[in-house]
Design a protein around this motif. Structure first.
Motif, short mmCIF file in Angstrom:
data_model
loop_
_atom_site.label_atom_id
_atom_site.label_comp_id
_atom_site.label_asym_id
_atom_site.label_seq_id
_atom_site.Cartn_x
_atom_site.Cartn_y
_atom_site.Cartn_z
N SER A 190 0.12 -9.89 -2.65
CA SER A 190 1.06 -9.49 -1.60
C SER A 190 2.20 -10.50 -1.49
N THR A 250 2.12 -2.65 0.82
CA THR A 250 0.68 -2.48 0.98
C THR A 250 0.01 -2.75 -0.36
N SER A 270 -7.38 -4.35 1.61
CA SER A 270 -5.95 -4.04 1.67
C SER A 270 -5.25 -5.02 2.58
N GLU A 271 -3.96 -5.16 2.33
CA GLU A 271 -3.13 -5.99 3.21
C GLU A 271 -1.74 -5.37 3.29
N ASN A 272 -1.18 -5.36 4.49
CA ASN A 272 0.19 -4.88 4.71
C ASN A 272 1.07 -6.07 5.05
N THR A 273 2.26 -6.09 4.47
CA THR A 273 3.24 -7.13 4.73
C THR A 273 4.59 -6.47 4.91
N THR A 274 5.34 -6.93 5.87
CA THR A 274 6.71 -6.45 6.05
C THR A 274 7.65 -7.61 5.78
N ASN A 331 8.01 -2.52 3.51
CA ASN A 331 6.62 -2.57 3.91
C ASN A 331 5.80 -2.52 2.62
N TYR A 361 -0.23 -1.44 -5.48
CA TYR A 361 0.58 -1.68 -4.30
C TYR A 361 1.59 -0.56 -4.13
#
Length: 180
Positions: free
Chosen positions: A40, A103, A114-118, A101, A87
């Protein structure tokens, strides 16, 4: 006496197997989470860098009109058999800026993390129009940044573009930049 020894040995072995199974799952989950965090971070840094490169090229005095820029990001290849690492990147405008965004999902058998990053990828008062091509759910180009939106506001619904890691790997993640 032999029956009691058999029962104690069986219970001890079962406890050992249960502990070993729990520890293996815990170890895999922690390592998967670390890998997901690393990927990520890698993808968000690379995406920001790619947008900086594209804007730097557009800022050059000799560049006129518009051009397309293919985003080069880390691929989904992992040198471990049986691991799926994917991703998705969704670009969307907000407050006269462009955000992504990201993922990241890693799966191995029944385990999945999973990981979400903005991340902010573009914020400028420069008069550039940024268009995304080959978006996942759109057959036509999607305008993500338009200088006219500073006075008119964002269109409703807000435009967005999603690319998968497979599309990035195939070179389909393309942005077009037009100087206004």
């Amino acid at each position: 006496m032999n029956v009691l020894a058999f029962v104690i040995t069986t219970v001890a072995l079962l406890a050992l197997v249960i502990f070993f199974t729990w520890y293996t799952n815990y170890y895999m989950a922690v390592n998967m989470l670390s890998t997901v965090n690393y990927v990520s971070s890698l993808v968000s840094s690379a995406l920001t860098h790619e947008f900086e490169n594209a804007i730097a090229i557009a800022s050059m005095g000799d560049v006129v009109g518009s051009f397309n820029y293919t985003l080069l990001l880390p691929t989904s290849a992992v040198p471990v058999q049986g691991v799926a690492l994917n991703y998705k990147i969704t670009l969307y405008p907000k407050n006269q800026s462009l955000y992504a965004n990201i993922t990241v999902t890693m799966s191995m058998g029944p385990l999945s993390r999973s990981e979400n990053t903005t991340v902010l990828v573009y914020s400028s008062a420069q008069p550039y129009e940024i268009t995304a091509y080959n978006c996942e759910k759109s057959n036509s180009p999607v305008t993500l940044v338009n200088p006219a939106w500073a006075s008119q506001g964002l269109p409703n619904p807000v435009p967005n573009c999603t690319w998968t890691s497979a599309q990035v790997q195939l070179g389909e993640a393309v942005i077009g930049i037009s100087k206004g």
